[in-house]
Motif scaffolding. Structure first.
Motif, PDB file in Angstrom:
ATOM      1  N   LEU A 293      -8.235  24.236  33.063  1.00  0.00           N
ATOM      2  CA  LEU A 293      -8.795  23.470  34.174  1.00  0.00           C
ATOM      3  C   LEU A 293      -8.847  24.342  35.413  1.00  0.00           C
ATOM      4  CD1 LEU A 293      -9.744  20.658  35.222  1.00  0.00           C
ATOM      5  CD2 LEU A 293      -7.370  20.263  35.920  1.00  0.00           C
ATOM      6  N   VAL A 294     -10.038  24.440  36.026  1.00  0.00           N
ATOM      7  CA  VAL A 294     -10.235  25.176  37.282  1.00  0.00           C
ATOM      8  C   VAL A 294     -10.511  24.148  38.370  1.00  0.00           C
ATOM      9  CG1 VAL A 294     -11.490  27.009  38.442  1.00  0.00           C
ATOM     10  CG2 VAL A 294     -11.229  27.068  35.955  1.00  0.00           C
ATOM     11  N   LYS A 295      -9.669  24.126  39.410  1.00  0.00           N
ATOM     12  CA  LYS A 295      -9.763  23.094  40.443  1.00  0.00           C
ATOM     13  C   LYS A 295      -9.760  23.736  41.821  1.00  0.00           C
ATOM     14  CE  LYS A 295      -6.135  20.568  41.144  1.00  0.00           C
ATOM     15  NZ  LYS A 295      -5.053  19.583  40.985  1.00  0.00           N
ATOM     16  N   ASP A 296     -10.624  23.216  42.722  1.00  0.00           N
ATOM     17  CA  ASP A 296     -10.621  23.730  44.089  1.00  0.00           C
ATOM     18  C   ASP A 296      -9.636  22.947  44.944  1.00  0.00           C
ATOM     19  OD1 ASP A 296     -11.877  21.338  44.934  1.00  0.00           O
ATOM     20  OD2 ASP A 296     -13.881  22.203  44.794  1.00  0.00           O
ATOM     21  N   ASN A 297      -9.533  23.347  46.227  1.00  0.00           N
ATOM     22  CA  ASN A 297      -8.540  22.743  47.121  1.00  0.00           C
ATOM     23  C   ASN A 297      -9.193  21.819  48.135  1.00  0.00           C
ATOM     24  OD1 ASN A 297      -5.781  22.515  47.820  1.00  0.00           O
ATOM     25  ND2 ASN A 297      -6.088  23.840  49.593  1.00  0.00           N
TER      26      ASN A 297
END
Length: 446
Positions: A293-297
């Motif tokens: 999972l790649v998640k931004d802030n």
């Protein structure tokens, strides 16, 4: 009070002429007049007991629009007697001041994906004049950048200087732009000024992370090979992703979402590196599928998922084993290869058959042409079988030749074909020639 106001831009101007008198006689009847020294006016005596009130020069209505002048009249008697007289002078406005903005430059902020007609800020200018000379209208000035579509980005209210974005702005396409606004009064002639406005588009978290590696476009998956002898912390691969936003909206974090065998692999949160978490053993499955999972802030955060395939091998020389997911694609590729081979064989066979047919037709045509031009055995002096005449030079029956004349030839040539006994061919031909001299010119053995 002087009835007519004095224009502020007038020079030395006569404001009033008046006379004074004293009923006494001698020095007691002689008078003199004076005003305050700090006023831009002075008294000029003309004839006896007559005075003129004159302005010293141009007045400034914006500094002072009204003057109360006290004229003091004193006689020369003893004791001196005096009288005071007040005159009010009004200064009328002249359009000698341009509008002035409250700031020389303005910085406005608008968040991207704004709604059209959103109020993003205001500019303000004031004019020190009065009346219509102080009424200000606002306008957008042509941009210095001819490629900036200013008329489609913002507009300004001519009366109050409010600025309305005309369309939704996209931070990824346009982060900032600037333009100049003008403020013009309604005097005659009109005066104007300008100010710089800079609009900064604030980023909104409207872009999800995009995975660059491994490719997630539905093509054949890329398999990472890991030796079973790898130590804990062995770098398997690295998930590479980008985010089209900026600031904290583009800060990415990584986490292992799903794995075929939990605890075997781990993902570093800040750089996306996939590493082994422990020693590998023979009991571990050869094929593994990981979901990262790649998640931004941003707020709210956006995410994307990357799928990885890992193959455990005893050594890097071990042949590559296709994953089950790749088997249908490989089968389709093999089937396509078979089709291509069959098609190529069919075309080649058809071509070869065409060539053979063409050669056969040509040979048949040549055979027919040869049969038409072929000569038969001559009759007359030559019997079907030559008789053996001993001692006379004739050929015996056992020395036979197939003889034919060349048809269509004017040289009377003949040909000996297939001699029975080759040793006597030359002698027989000579005797035949002597027997029939008309066929002596040429002969040929076959």
């Amino acid at each position: 009070m002087i009835n007519s106001p004095i224009p502020e831009n007038s020079g030395e101007t006569v404001l009033a002429v008046f006379s004074v008198s004293d009923l006494d006689s001698g020095d007691n009847g002689r008078v003199m007049c004076s005003i305050e020294n700090n006023l831009p006016f002075f008294l000029k005596p003309s004839v006896e007991n007559f005075y003129t009130l004159v302005s010293e020069g141009a007045l400034d209505r914006e500094t002072r629009s009204e003057y109360n002048i006290t004229i003091t009249i004193t006689d020369l008697g003893t004791p001196r007697l005096k009288t005071k007289y007040n005159i009010t002078v009004l200064v009328s406005d002249v359009n000698d001041n341009a509008p002035a903005f409250t700031q020389t430059s303005y910085t406005l902020f608008v968040r991207e994906n704004n709604s059209p007609a959103l109020h993003i800020g205001s500019v303000s200018a004031t004019d020190r004049d009065s009346g219509t000379n102080a009424q200000v209208t606002y306008s957008l000035l042509p941009p210095q950048d001819p490629h900036l579509p200013l008329s489609s980005l913002v507009s300004i209210n001519a009366d109050n200087g409010h600025l309305f974005a005309l369309r939704s702005l996209d931070y990824e396409a346009l982060q900032a732009f600037e333009f100049r606004v003008g403020a013009t009064d309604r005097g005659s002639p009109a005066l104007s000024s300008e100010a710089l406005v800079r609009v900064l588009v604030l980023d909104a978290n409207d872009n999800s992370p995009f995975v660059l590696y491994p490719l997630q476009n539905g093509s054949a998956p890329c398999t990472e090979l890991v030796p079973r002898a790898a130590e804990p912390g062995y770098l398997v691969t690295k998930v590479v992703a980008v985010d089209g936003d900026s600031g904290q909206n583009a800060w990415l974090s990584y986490q292992l979402l799903k794995a075929t065998e939990p605890g075997l692999f781990g993902v570093w949160a800040h750089n996306g590196e996939v590493r082994t978490a422990r020693l590998l053993s023979e009991r571990d499955a050869a094929k593994h599928k990981l979901a990262v999972l790649v998640k931004d802030n941003g707020e709210p955060p956006r995410s994307a998922t990357a799928t990885l395939h890992v193959l455990l091998v005893d050594g890097f020389s071990q042949p590559y084993l296709p994953l089950p997911e790749a088997a249908p694609a490989q089968a389709q590729a093999d089937l396509l290869t078979v089709y291509l081979v069959v098609a190529l064989a069919s075309v080649s066979s058809l071509f070869l058959f065409s060539v053979l047919l063409f050669v056969a037709v040509r040979l048949c045509r040549r055979s027919r042409a040869a049969s038409v031009g072929r000569c038969s055995v001559p009759e007359g002096p030559f019997p079907g079988h030559l008789v053996d005449v001993s001692g006379t030079g004739t050929l015996s029956q056992s020395y036979q030749y197939e003889v034919c004349l060349t048809g269509g030839s004017g040289t009377n040539e003949f040909k000996f074909l297939k001699p029975i006994i080759p040793n006597f061919v030359a002698q027989g031909a000579e005797r035949v020639s002597e027997a029939n001299p008309s066929f002596r010119k040429s002969f040929e053995f076959s």
